[in-house]
Design a protein around this motif. Structure first.
Motif, PDB file in Angstrom:
ATOM      1  N   THR A 170       5.251  -2.720  11.315  1.00  0.00           N
ATOM      2  CA  THR A 170       5.203  -4.180  11.271  1.00  0.00           C
ATOM      3  C   THR A 170       4.381  -4.650  10.074  1.00  0.00           C
ATOM      4  OG1 THR A 170       5.378  -4.256  13.680  1.00  0.00           O
ATOM      5  CG2 THR A 170       4.642  -6.259  12.573  1.00  0.00           C
ATOM      6  N   LYS A 171       3.227  -4.029   9.868  1.00  0.00           N
ATOM      7  CA  LYS A 171       2.424  -4.385   8.690  1.00  0.00           C
ATOM      8  C   LYS A 171       3.203  -4.137   7.405  1.00  0.00           C
ATOM      9  CE  LYS A 171      -0.922  -1.782  10.341  1.00  0.00           C
ATOM     10  NZ  LYS A 171      -2.196  -1.079  10.622  1.00  0.00           N
ATOM     11  N   SER A 172       4.042  -3.132   7.425  1.00  0.00           N
ATOM     12  CA  SER A 172       4.810  -2.783   6.221  1.00  0.00           C
ATOM     13  C   SER A 172       5.931  -3.770   5.931  1.00  0.00           C
ATOM     14  CB  SER A 172       5.394  -1.371   6.368  1.00  0.00           C
ATOM     15  OG  SER A 172       4.341  -0.412   6.412  1.00  0.00           O
ATOM     16  N   LEU A 173       6.114  -4.776   6.788  1.00  0.00           N
ATOM     17  CA  LEU A 173       7.053  -5.852   6.483  1.00  0.00           C
ATOM     18  C   LEU A 173       6.529  -6.758   5.365  1.00  0.00           C
ATOM     19  CD1 LEU A 173       8.119  -6.881  10.122  1.00  0.00           C
ATOM     20  CD2 LEU A 173       9.453  -5.561   8.460  1.00  0.00           C
ATOM     21  N   ALA A 174       5.243  -6.571   5.022  1.00  0.00           N
ATOM     22  CA  ALA A 174       4.644  -7.328   3.911  1.00  0.00           C
ATOM     23  C   ALA A 174       4.039  -6.345   2.919  1.00  0.00           C
ATOM     24  CB  ALA A 174       3.588  -8.280   4.441  1.00  0.00           C
ATOM     25  N   PRO A 175       4.861  -5.508   2.288  1.00  0.00           N
ATOM     26  CA  PRO A 175       4.318  -4.417   1.476  1.00  0.00           C
ATOM     27  C   PRO A 175       3.734  -4.878   0.149  1.00  0.00           C
ATOM     28  CG  PRO A 175       6.700  -4.504   1.228  1.00  0.00           C
ATOM     29  CD  PRO A 175       6.339  -5.531   2.281  1.00  0.00           C
ATOM     30  N   HIS A 176       2.664  -4.204  -0.271  1.00  0.00           N
ATOM     31  CA  HIS A 176       2.162  -4.391  -1.629  1.00  0.00           C
ATOM     32  C   HIS A 176       3.276  -4.007  -2.588  1.00  0.00           C
ATOM     33  CE1 HIS A 176       0.012  -3.605  -5.363  1.00  0.00           C
ATOM     34  NE2 HIS A 176      -1.065  -4.188  -4.863  1.00  0.00           N
ATOM     35  N   PRO A 177       3.626  -4.871  -3.551  1.00  0.00           N
ATOM     36  CA  PRO A 177       4.706  -4.536  -4.489  1.00  0.00           C
ATOM     37  C   PRO A 177       4.368  -3.262  -5.269  1.00  0.00           C
ATOM     38  CG  PRO A 177       4.179  -6.875  -4.598  1.00  0.00           C
ATOM     39  CD  PRO A 177       3.104  -6.231  -3.781  1.00  0.00           C
ATOM     40  N   PRO A 178       5.410  -2.536  -5.719  1.00  0.00           N
ATOM     41  CA  PRO A 178       5.159  -1.319  -6.509  1.00  0.00           C
ATOM     42  C   PRO A 178       4.364  -1.622  -7.773  1.00  0.00           C
ATOM     43  CG  PRO A 178       7.452  -1.442  -5.816  1.00  0.00           C
ATOM     44  CD  PRO A 178       6.843  -2.779  -5.497  1.00  0.00           C
ATOM     45  N   GLY A 179       3.535  -0.666  -8.180  1.00  0.00           N
ATOM     46  CA  GLY A 179       2.772  -0.813  -9.405  1.00  0.00           C
ATOM     47  C   GLY A 179       1.515  -1.645  -9.220  1.00  0.00           C
ATOM     48  N   PHE A 180       0.972  -2.127 -10.344  1.00  0.00           N
ATOM     49  CA  PHE A 180      -0.333  -2.784 -10.314  1.00  0.00           C
ATOM     50  C   PHE A 180      -0.301  -4.237 -10.764  1.00  0.00           C
ATOM     51  CE2 PHE A 180       0.189  -1.118 -14.571  1.00  0.00           C
ATOM     52  CZ  PHE A 180      -0.284  -2.141 -15.383  1.00  0.00           C
ATOM     53  N   ARG A 216      -0.866  -8.131  -4.148  1.00  0.00           N
ATOM     54  CA  ARG A 216      -0.689  -8.932  -2.941  1.00  0.00           C
ATOM     55  C   ARG A 216      -0.093  -8.051  -1.838  1.00  0.00           C
ATOM     56  NH1 ARG A 216      -3.549 -11.674  -5.496  1.00  0.00           N
ATOM     57  NH2 ARG A 216      -3.242 -13.818  -6.224  1.00  0.00           N
ATOM     58  N   GLY A 217      -0.203  -8.530  -0.591  1.00  0.00           N
ATOM     59  CA  GLY A 217       0.437  -7.841   0.512  1.00  0.00           C
ATOM     60  C   GLY A 217      -0.376  -6.686   1.079  1.00  0.00           C
ATOM     61  N   TYR A 218       0.296  -5.885   1.897  1.00  0.00           N
ATOM     62  CA  TYR A 218      -0.349  -4.819   2.673  1.00  0.00           C
ATOM     63  C   TYR A 218      -0.321  -3.486   1.936  1.00  0.00           C
ATOM     64  CZ  TYR A 218      -0.978  -1.239   6.242  1.00  0.00           C
ATOM     65  OH  TYR A 218      -1.410  -0.137   6.948  1.00  0.00           O
ATOM     66  N   SER A 219      -1.504  -2.859   1.843  1.00  0.00           N
ATOM     67  CA  SER A 219      -1.632  -1.517   1.268  1.00  0.00           C
ATOM     68  C   SER A 219      -2.025  -0.550   2.383  1.00  0.00           C
ATOM     69  CB  SER A 219      -2.700  -1.486   0.171  1.00  0.00           C
ATOM     70  OG  SER A 219      -2.326  -2.291  -0.922  1.00  0.00           O
ATOM     71  N   HIS A 220      -1.177   0.428   2.627  1.00  0.00           N
ATOM     72  CA  HIS A 220      -1.461   1.409   3.676  1.00  0.00           C
ATOM     73  C   HIS A 220      -2.558   2.365   3.217  1.00  0.00           C
ATOM     74  CE1 HIS A 220       0.628   4.506   1.346  1.00  0.00           C
ATOM     75  NE2 HIS A 220       1.623   3.640   1.177  1.00  0.00           N
ATOM     76  N   PRO A 221      -3.209   3.088   4.136  1.00  0.00           N
ATOM     77  CA  PRO A 221      -4.261   4.032   3.741  1.00  0.00           C
ATOM     78  C   PRO A 221      -3.761   5.021   2.699  1.00  0.00           C
ATOM     79  CG  PRO A 221      -4.297   3.713   6.113  1.00  0.00           C
ATOM     80  CD  PRO A 221      -3.062   3.013   5.608  1.00  0.00           C
ATOM     81  N   GLY A 222      -4.535   5.176   1.640  1.00  0.00           N
ATOM     82  CA  GLY A 222      -4.199   6.127   0.583  1.00  0.00           C
ATOM     83  C   GLY A 222      -3.443   5.534  -0.588  1.00  0.00           C
ATOM     84  N   LEU A 223      -2.913   4.306  -0.445  1.00  0.00           N
ATOM     85  CA  LEU A 223      -2.143   3.718  -1.547  1.00  0.00           C
ATOM     86  C   LEU A 223      -3.047   3.351  -2.724  1.00  0.00           C
ATOM     87  CD1 LEU A 223       0.521   2.661  -2.703  1.00  0.00           C
ATOM     88  CD2 LEU A 223       0.074   0.479  -1.549  1.00  0.00           C
ATOM     89  N   GLU A 224      -4.139   2.683  -2.424  1.00  0.00           N
ATOM     90  CA  GLU A 224      -5.054   2.255  -3.470  1.00  0.00           C
ATOM     91  C   GLU A 224      -6.221   3.232  -3.569  1.00  0.00           C
ATOM     92  OE1 GLU A 224      -7.356  -1.870  -4.450  1.00  0.00           O
ATOM     93  OE2 GLU A 224      -8.025  -0.764  -2.702  1.00  0.00           O
TER      94      GLU A 224
END
Length: 341
Positions: free
Chosen positions: A67-77, A81-89
């Protein structure tokens, strides 16, 4: 060791006499000069509103991962904005142009054990918000949008105090740089984790880093774990006890560059909670409590040129840094947090 970050009653700036405002401003600047941090009490944000912000934060992070991934951080830098899952950043002090991709690769070998959600102004088209569907968490978007602008107004008062405290002729000197549209509200969740993972260096909550805007407002829950680098012993970190009645404010890189490092952009990190009762122990395994925090990163318009202010340079103290725009500097930092893809 516990830190000695000064605590200052900000109401004396908001509502005080001219003399009181100047005294508070100078005290804040001295705290930033020494520690890079200050703890402000009796500020203008109601405690009830901060409590509600933490309530919504927990509700969001309690949602299932899909559900959180319905608002994903866009690819790249480029869009933050949006949701970053553990380990992405991966937060660090690395800067593109100074540090290498191999440095980034080595740093990423130890992941940050956190997840985040980034929110900005609805009137910054280059950084569009990525909201979860309204029916998933009704009221979330409305509250967070209002909270964003409440903090924007608070940040403008801090900018006035800074201008006054460093001796600029006009306390509104920074007004043209801080429109409020380019700040970033971040919701952070540090999940429960086996304490041995952190103790053995297999993961961190957040590595030592400096913020790369102008300054940051921070609200914490009561878990603890924030540590700031000692002003007298580089490499040694001091624990900061949370205070629900205070807003912690720290100088970031752009304000440090403006002041020729007179104001300190101090490295800080999140480690283990400082007290044993902040672990749960079951079957001989110690598990850290979940931690929540809400930083608000204050920065200038992208085209703002950051160069040393007149009070901080002379023949004996030349400018340490060349002029740079906010956008150029933010790209050099964000590209090392999320990578190029």
């Amino acid at each position: 060791m516990a830190s000695e970050i000064p605590t200052i009653n900000f109401s004396h700036f908001l509502n005080g006499t001219t003399e009181a405002r100047l005294l508070v401003s100078k005290s804040i600047v001295e705290a930033f000069r020494t520690y890079g941090f200050v703890s402000l009490t009796d500020h203008q944000i109601p405690l009830s509103e901060i409590s509600e912000a933490f309530k919504w934060t927990k509700l969001f992070f309690d949602l299932p991962p899909e559900t959180k991934s319905l608002a994903p951080h866009p690819p790249g830098f480029l869009i933050h904005r949006g949701y970053s899952h553990p380990g992405l950043e991966k937060v660090s002090n690395l800067t593109r142009g100074t540090d290498t991709e191999s440095s980034l690769s080595q740093t990423r070998e130890i992941p940050d054990i956190k997840e985040s959600y980034e929110i900005g102004s609805e009137h910054y088209p280059e950084q569009p918000n990525v909201w979860i569907p309204p029916d998933v968490l009704p009221g979330f978007q409305e509250f967070m949008t209002n909270f964003y602008w409440t903090l924007a107004e608070f940040s403008k008062e801090i900018a006035r105090a800074l201008a006054l405290g460093i001796g600029l002729e006009d306390e509104d000197h920074f007004e043209k740089f801080f429109t409020g549209h380019h700040n970033q509200l971040r919701l952070l969740h540090y999940p429960e984790v086996d304490a041995s993972v952190l103790e053995e260096g297999k993961g961190v909550r957040v590595s030592a880093h400096r913020d790369w805007g102008a300054f940051t407002l921070l609200f914490q829950d009561d878990c603890g774990g924030l540590e700031v680098e000692s002003p007298t012993k580089p490499g040694e970190f001091l624990k900061v006890e949370p205070n629900e009645h205070a807003c912690l404010v720290n100088i970031a890189d752009l304000m440090a560059r403006w002041s020729n490092d007179y104001l300190r952009s101090t490295s800080h990190r999140v480690g283990l909670p400082p007290l044993q009762d902040r672990y749960s122990i079951e079957g001989g395994k110690r598990t850290t409590r979940a931690r929540y925090s809400i930083p608000y990163f204050v920065t200038t318009t992208p085209e703002s040129v950051i160069e040393c202010l007149a009070p901080f340079k002379d023949d004996a103290h030349p400018a340490k840094y060349p002029p740079i725009t906010q956008w150029e500097y933010s790209k050099s930092k964000s590209s090392m947090q999320y990578g190029q893809t």
